[in-house]
Design a protein around this motif. Sequence first.
Motif, PDB file in Angstrom:
ATOM      1  N   UNK A   1      -4.100  11.377  -6.437  1.00 58.27           N
ATOM      2  CA  UNK A   1      -5.412  10.840  -6.086  1.00 58.27           C
ATOM      3  C   UNK A   1      -5.530  10.710  -4.569  1.00 58.27           C
ATOM      4  N   UNK A   2      -6.718  10.903  -4.032  1.00 58.49           N
ATOM      5  CA  UNK A   2      -6.923  10.708  -2.601  1.00 58.49           C
ATOM      6  C   UNK A   2      -6.819   9.228  -2.228  1.00 58.49           C
ATOM      7  N   UNK A   3      -5.953   8.914  -1.282  1.00 59.35           N
ATOM      8  CA  UNK A   3      -5.772   7.536  -0.830  1.00 59.35           C
ATOM      9  C   UNK A   3      -6.006   7.452   0.672  1.00 59.35           C
ATOM     10  N   UNK A   4      -6.798   6.474   1.086  1.00 63.21           N
ATOM     11  CA  UNK A   4      -6.976   6.162   2.502  1.00 63.21           C
ATOM     12  C   UNK A   4      -6.389   4.780   2.733  1.00 63.21           C
TER      13      UNK A   4
ATOM     14  N   UNK B   1       0.793  -1.215   0.000  1.00 62.48           N
ATOM     15  CA  UNK B   1       0.000   0.000   0.000  1.00 62.48           C
ATOM     16  C   UNK B   1       0.830   1.271   0.000  1.00 62.48           C
ATOM     17  N   UNK B   2       2.025   1.206   0.581  1.00 60.53           N
ATOM     18  CA  UNK B   2       2.905   2.375   0.592  1.00 60.53           C
ATOM     19  C   UNK B   2       3.364   2.703  -0.812  1.00 60.53           C
ATOM     20  N   UNK B   3       3.857   1.674  -1.524  1.00 64.53           N
ATOM     21  CA  UNK B   3       4.336   1.886  -2.888  1.00 64.53           C
ATOM     22  C   UNK B   3       3.208   2.358  -3.798  1.00 64.53           C
TER      23      UNK B   3
ATOM     24  N   UNK C   1       1.808  10.283   0.972  1.00 61.34           N
ATOM     25  CA  UNK C   1       0.719  11.073   0.416  1.00 61.34           C
ATOM     26  C   UNK C   1      -0.677  10.626   0.775  1.00 61.34           C
ATOM     27  N   UNK C   2      -0.804   9.584   1.604  1.00 62.93           N
ATOM     28  CA  UNK C   2      -2.141   9.123   1.982  1.00 62.93           C
ATOM     29  C   UNK C   2      -2.898  10.199   2.739  1.00 62.93           C
TER      30      UNK C   2
END
Length: 219
Positions: free
Chosen positions: A79-82, A63-65, A100-101
């Motif tokens: 893009x918005x990431x949760x 998920x980090x990458x 950037x999450x």
Amino acid sequence: MTIRVLIADDQELVRTGLRMILDAQPDIEVVGEAVDGGEAVAMARDLRPDVCLFDIRMPVADGIAATRELAGPGVVDPMPVVVITTFDLDEYVYAALRAGARGFLLKNAGAVLLREAVHAAARGDALIDPNVTVRLIEAFAGSEPEPRATPSTPLTEREHEVAAAVARGLGNSEIGRELHISLSTVKTHIASAMAKIGARNRVELAIWATEARRGTVER
């Protein structure tokens, strides 16, 4: 307006549960499911969802990458990431926020918090599970070797107060009540403080405020 969400998790049961919760909301629609980080990035670029909901640990690319590819520094149209995880104080979670999450939730957060996190990310805000907000920031602020941003112009005293409240995990309404200012004024102070330090979201503002209080960055 319907918020379009892409889910990425390598466990089918988790993806099914998240889809059921989100699709039950009148203003949220799940538009795709990915089983690993590589597929998540490809699907996100193809579908352009309003919010990406990524597990922190996935095969191919974690998920980090995936977050860094879609929302990291230098990304022209992030893009918005949760990020969702079962670990509440995991260095990988902090790395995802740095990548950037716009949010971080535990997988047992519940339907209400999940919906709030999706809405916050869609409107450009950030939400971290209240159970871990302060602990996460306190544990990892100052742990990175690179220096933090020096404000382009000094923050006002009120901006410092608002930033400190953000670092304590308070929402905008709570900050307004505590400081006896309107909601719109809170938002104005947050936006101004973020612009001065170059923060992309309130997560970075909270980390900066914590480090400023510790004296590890210039106020």
